[in-house]
Enzyme design. Structure first.
Site, PDB file in Angstrom:
ATOM      1  N   TYR A 114     -31.017  -3.759   5.033  1.00  0.00           N
ATOM      2  CA  TYR A 114     -31.962  -3.398   5.759  1.00  0.00           C
ATOM      3  C   TYR A 114     -32.198  -2.652   6.226  1.00  0.00           C
ATOM      4  O   TYR A 114     -31.617  -2.327   7.599  1.00  0.00           O
ATOM      5  CB  TYR A 114     -31.663  -4.801   6.521  1.00  0.00           C
ATOM      6  CG  TYR A 114     -31.461  -6.157   5.314  1.00  0.00           C
ATOM      7  CD1 TYR A 114     -31.887  -5.562   4.005  1.00  0.00           C
ATOM      8  CD2 TYR A 114     -31.027  -7.107   5.673  1.00  0.00           C
ATOM      9  CE1 TYR A 114     -31.569  -7.123   3.475  1.00  0.00           C
ATOM     10  CE2 TYR A 114     -31.501  -8.575   4.661  1.00  0.00           C
ATOM     11  CZ  TYR A 114     -31.189  -8.260   3.516  1.00  0.00           C
ATOM     12  OH  TYR A 114     -31.307  -8.893   2.515  1.00  0.00           O
TER      13      TYR A 114
ATOM     14  N   LEU B 146     -38.584 -19.848   3.024  1.00  0.00           N
ATOM     15  CA  LEU B 146     -39.740 -20.716   3.165  1.00  0.00           C
ATOM     16  C   LEU B 146     -40.487 -19.804   1.645  1.00  0.00           C
ATOM     17  O   LEU B 146     -42.377 -19.944   2.698  1.00  0.00           O
ATOM     18  CB  LEU B 146     -40.377 -20.138   4.788  1.00  0.00           C
ATOM     19  CG  LEU B 146     -38.568 -20.610   6.228  1.00  0.00           C
ATOM     20  CD1 LEU B 146     -39.210 -19.763   7.238  1.00  0.00           C
ATOM     21  CD2 LEU B 146     -38.900 -21.951   5.768  1.00  0.00           C
TER      22      LEU B 146
END
Ligand SMILES: NC(=O)c1ccc[n+]([C@@H]2O[C@H](COP(=O)([O-])OP(=O)(O)OC[C@H]3O[C@@H](n4cnc5c(N)ncnc54)[C@H](OP(=O)(O)O)[C@@H]3O)[C@@H](O)[C@H]2O)c1
Length: 289
Positions: A68, A215
């Site tokens: 990341y 989500l």
């Protein structure tokens, strides 16, 4: 600390490997680096504030990866939270490399996994990584070399528990023959349940299931979400219902919603306190069919 002050605690607890307790509602750090999970955050000070708020809210499972940024999310965690609270569980990953924004390529050669683990220890300021996940199985390297290297790192005390990411039940079983596997992390949310078989296998075997994209990359959370009408009825946000559905689905479910916004973080963590009735649970499934 009360659940009012630390609302994440209301999600209940799961014990990774039967020994490492975490609040079931965690936090994923992939939204913190720049666009395409590449480079520094738009607002590094805000990213630090988000991470501190995560812990204040009682979340003690942080998902991250050397990839990341790369090498942006892990140093940010250290900057925001080191020295760490005693109960904080940082789950990182090895085995994915980056060539530019949005570009990812698995590299599972043992010497690379070892180098990356050493770098994660350094970036995070840890002597032992609580949960190290193989980010992807590299199809060009024998599984026993990849999982075997992680097992060696565990024997050396550099990592405590081993997890896998994006695997099939057959791959999980093959890896578990080499060494105990404590968690799996696969794409799973209300609208994409292709990992259902893996989830059921994990639940039957006490393996933590960490759904990524809980989500649906924000699709379930945004205005106009298929959950909007039910959310209005319940007096909750669509994001909260998507997360409450996951928490209800299985006791081994450990959602790690990602956000770079304190308001969205607070919204998400409040989902821990939402108990769904069986009717509401079924209505949420119907809403995304
Ligand atoms: N193992 C793997 O291969 C893998 C792959 C992908 C992700 N992951 C992990 O899984 C974590 C979760 O995945 P994700 O972060 O990509 O996706 P996600 O949690 O499904 O959704 C994140 C998106 O939703 C938005 N969002 C979050 N909360 C919201 C809210 N309350 N209201 C409105 N919008 C909201 C975020 O934007 P804002 O920033 O504006 O809130 C962001 O665009 C990652 O952070 C990472 O740790 C793992």
């Amino acid at each position: 600390m009360t659940t009012q002050a630390q609302p994440a605690k209301a999600s209940g607890e799961f014990s990774i490997g039967g020994k490492l307790p975490v609040t079931r509602l965690g936090y994923g750090t992939m939204q913190l680096p720049g666009p395409g999970v590449w480079g520094e955050p738009k607002d590094p000070d805000e990213a630090v504030r988000v991470l501190r708020r995560v812990v204040d809210l009682g979340v003690n499972l942080l998902d991250t990866a050397d990839a990341y940024g790369p090498a942006v999310a892990e140093p940010l965690i250290k900057k925001a939270l080191h020295p760490y609270p005693a109960d904080l569980v940082i789950a990182t990953k090895v085995g994915h490399t980056r060539q530019g924004p949005g570009q990812w390529a698995p590299v599972g050669r043992p010497e690379y996994l070892r180098q990356q683990t050493e770098l994660s220890l350094r970036f995070l300021g840890l002597e032992q990584i609580p949960l190290m996940q193989l980010h992807r199985i590299d199809p060009t390297v024998p599984l026993e070399d990849q999982v075997g290297e992680l097992a060696r790192l565990r024997e050396e005390g550099k990592i405590r528990f081993i997890g896998l990411s994006e695997v099939t039940v057959a791959q999980l079983r093959a890896a578990a023959e080499i060494t105990p596997i404590a968690t799996v992390q696969n794409l799973y949310n209300l609208a994409n349940r292709s990992a259902e078989e893996l989830l059921d296998y994990s639940a039957a075997n006490g393996i933590g299931f960490i759904p990524w994209f809980p989500l649906a990359t924000g699709q379930l959370a945004k205005p106009g979400s298929p959950l909007a009408a039910l959310a209005a009825q319940r007096g909750a946000s669509p994001s909260q219902l998507a997360l409450a559905w996951l928490l209800h689905r299985s006791p081994v479910m450990l959602p790690i919603p990602g956000t770079a916004s304190i308001a969205h973080l607070e919204d998400n963590v409040a989902a821990a306190g939402i108990a769904l009735s069986e009717r509401e649970y079924a209505a949420l499934e119907d809403a995304v069919r």
